[in-house]
Scaffold this motif. Structure first.
Motif, PDB file in Angstrom:
ATOM      1  N   VAL A 209       0.811  -1.247  -0.066  1.00  0.00           N
ATOM      2  CA  VAL A 209      -0.020   0.139  -0.163  1.00  0.00           C
ATOM      3  C   VAL A 209       0.992   1.223  -0.103  1.00  0.00           C
ATOM      4  O   VAL A 209       1.758   1.394   0.995  1.00  0.00           O
ATOM      5  N   GLU A 210       0.883   2.025  -1.055  1.00  0.00           N
ATOM      6  CA  GLU A 210       1.928   2.947  -1.205  1.00  0.00           C
ATOM      7  C   GLU A 210       1.514   3.952  -0.267  1.00  0.00           C
ATOM      8  O   GLU A 210       0.601   4.691  -0.388  1.00  0.00           O
ATOM      9  N   PRO A 211       2.554   4.462   0.764  1.00  0.00           N
ATOM     10  CA  PRO A 211       1.891   5.623   1.731  1.00  0.00           C
ATOM     11  C   PRO A 211       2.123   6.847   1.010  1.00  0.00           C
ATOM     12  O   PRO A 211       2.887   7.087  -0.057  1.00  0.00           O
TER      13      PRO A 211
ATOM     14  N   ALA B  80       5.045   0.521   8.252  1.00  0.00           N
ATOM     15  CA  ALA B  80       4.313   0.118   6.870  1.00  0.00           C
ATOM     16  C   ALA B  80       3.428   1.311   6.386  1.00  0.00           C
ATOM     17  O   ALA B  80       3.092   1.275   5.080  1.00  0.00           O
ATOM     18  N   ALA B  81       3.293   2.357   7.079  1.00  0.00           N
ATOM     19  CA  ALA B  81       2.322   3.216   6.881  1.00  0.00           C
ATOM     20  C   ALA B  81       2.928   4.431   6.267  1.00  0.00           C
ATOM     21  O   ALA B  81       2.130   5.517   6.071  1.00  0.00           O
ATOM     22  N   ALA B  82       4.259   4.717   6.407  1.00  0.00           N
ATOM     23  CA  ALA B  82       4.873   5.888   6.404  1.00  0.00           C
ATOM     24  C   ALA B  82       6.124   5.850   5.325  1.00  0.00           C
ATOM     25  O   ALA B  82       6.529   4.691   4.786  1.00  0.00           O
ATOM     26  N   ARG B  83       6.474   6.957   4.429  1.00  0.00           N
ATOM     27  CA  ARG B  83       7.238   7.276   3.419  1.00  0.00           C
ATOM     28  C   ARG B  83       8.732   7.403   4.282  1.00  0.00           C
ATOM     29  O   ARG B  83       9.841   7.110   3.690  1.00  0.00           O
TER      30      ARG B  83
ATOM     31  N   ALA C  86       0.133  -4.337   7.187  1.00  0.00           N
ATOM     32  CA  ALA C  86      -0.410  -3.177   6.055  1.00  0.00           C
ATOM     33  C   ALA C  86      -1.757  -2.538   6.387  1.00  0.00           C
ATOM     34  O   ALA C  86      -2.009  -1.768   5.867  1.00  0.00           O
ATOM     35  N   SER C  87      -2.280  -3.114   7.407  1.00  0.00           N
ATOM     36  CA  SER C  87      -3.668  -2.918   7.800  1.00  0.00           C
ATOM     37  C   SER C  87      -3.671  -1.251   8.213  1.00  0.00           C
ATOM     38  O   SER C  87      -4.751  -0.836   7.900  1.00  0.00           O
TER      39      SER C  87
ATOM     40  N   ASN D  29       6.682  -2.324   2.568  1.00  0.00           N
ATOM     41  CA  ASN D  29       6.697  -1.138   2.227  1.00  0.00           C
ATOM     42  C   ASN D  29       8.063  -0.488   1.473  1.00  0.00           C
ATOM     43  O   ASN D  29       9.005   0.006   2.197  1.00  0.00           O
ATOM     44  N   PRO D  30       8.371  -1.008   0.347  1.00  0.00           N
ATOM     45  CA  PRO D  30       9.537  -0.493  -0.189  1.00  0.00           C
ATOM     46  C   PRO D  30       9.955   0.948  -0.403  1.00  0.00           C
ATOM     47  O   PRO D  30      11.006   1.248  -0.648  1.00  0.00           O
TER      48      PRO D  30
END
Ligand SMILES: Nc1ncnc2c1ncn2[C@@H]1O[C@H](COP(=O)(O)OP(=O)(O)OP(=O)(O)O)[C@@H](O)[C@H]1O
Ligand SMILES: [Mg+2]
Length: 308
Positions: free
Chosen positions: A8-10, A161-164, A128-129, A195-196
């Protein structure tokens, strides 16, 4: 614990404040960074992925912000519900102009049980939720700041997982450096499997003596060893100033907002003369603290822009 790839792209301007260690200043920095962007006219969301009831911005104690209709989102309940029911996050709106907040609190602790129960069936999508719950509302915002929980791998991974960007404040003691090893481990796991897009924005020494340059250099070496040779180490050090930091939080004000009360605040001689209470005196040391925090925000932002 992580196994499959789920992406999921942040949001491109999302940053998580994490250190792996408790009491380092994560929540203080996250709240101030969010308020700093909002004060510049950027629509900002603060998501508190932490079971502590910090309330730096006075949402619970002073009723700041507009609560969404329906069940309570305070005390981490909104965050828990969003992940549990796979629905978009519902923030408290306009806690300050341009600033919405998803408050943390006790209920976030229950996320751990939820994640642990889902892992055998869902594998990595569990981590990733939170990213999934932020994604539908992310386009409302220019900036997203996430506060993370200490010493809880699953909660740290959820926020990562939720940040850039990851920004890492640390103190100079050995336990804080060991805490950085935890966040570094979770960073690598989440980056390689979920989250790559995640990058390290930098690290800073927090709650220390700003003029202790030798100490600063030693911590820089530790940071580079733990987080990698390309990790920017910020030059701003926010000093350890317990009284103004504690008082500002008690009043649900940022350091800058509290410092703005200084000119009209009661003074020690008013207390001595019986005209005021000790709690009414704004300490002078709030000024350098507010200035250092502003400088830190400027510098973190500059590194994120440079990295981008
Ligand atoms: N510059 C400072 N000087 C002294 N004390 C500070 C400073 N900034 C914050 N504090 C205080 O230090 C304590 C810990 O700060 P904070 O809650 O931000 O850390 P944390 O890393 O989020 O902690 P936790 O891991 O428990 O979530 C708080 O009581 C806060 O008011
Ligand atoms: Mg905290």
């Amino acid at each position: 614990m992580l196994s499959d790839a789920v992406n999921v792209e942040p949001h491109e301007n999302s940053v998580v404040i994490g250190t792996g260690k408790g009491g380092v200043g994560k929540s203080t920095i996250a709240a101030h960074k969010a308020a700093w962007h909002a004060a510049r006219g950027e629509r900002t969301l603060l998501v508190c992925v932490t079971s502590q009831d910090d309330d730096d911005l006075g949402i619970e104690r002073f009723g700041r912000g507009l609560l969404p209709e329906g069940p309570s989102v305070l005390n981490g309940e909104g965050l828990l519900r969003a992940v549990q029911e796979r629905i978009p996050l519902l923030p408290v709106r306009e806690v300050r102009p341009n600033l919405d907040v998803v408050p943390g609190g006790e209920a976030v602790g229950e996320l751990l049980t939820l994640l642990t129960a889902r892992i055998p069936v869902e594998g990595v999508s569990v981590v990733a939720s939170l990213a999934g719950a932020i994604a539908p509302i992310a386009p409302w915002y220019d900036r997203i700041v996430l506060d993370s929980a200490p010493e809880q791998d699953a909660l740290e991974q959820l926020a990562l997982a939720a940040a850039r960007w990851l920004f890492v404040p640390t103190r100079s003691d050995d336990t804080s450096i060991r805490g950085m090893r935890r966040i570094a481990r979770n960073y690598k796991l989440v980056r390689s499997q979920v989250n790559p897009w995640l990058q390290v924005a930098g690290a800073c020494l927090y709650g220390s003596n700003p003029s202790a340059t030798q100490l600063h250099e030693e911590v820089r070496q530790d940071v580079v060893e733990v987080l990698g040779p390309n990790t920017p180490m910020l030059s701003t050090v926010v000093g350890y100033r317990e009284m103004p930091a504690r008082n500002a939080r008690k009043k649900g004000l940022t350091f800058g907002e509290y410092a703005a009360l200084l000119p009209t605040s009661a003074k020690s001689y008013d207390v001595a003369a019986g005209r005021a209470q000790r709690a009414d005196v704004v300490p002078e040391s709030i000024k350098p603290l507010a200035e250092e925090m502003d400088r830190l925000n400027l510098e973190v932002d500059a590194y994120c822009r440079k990295g981008a």
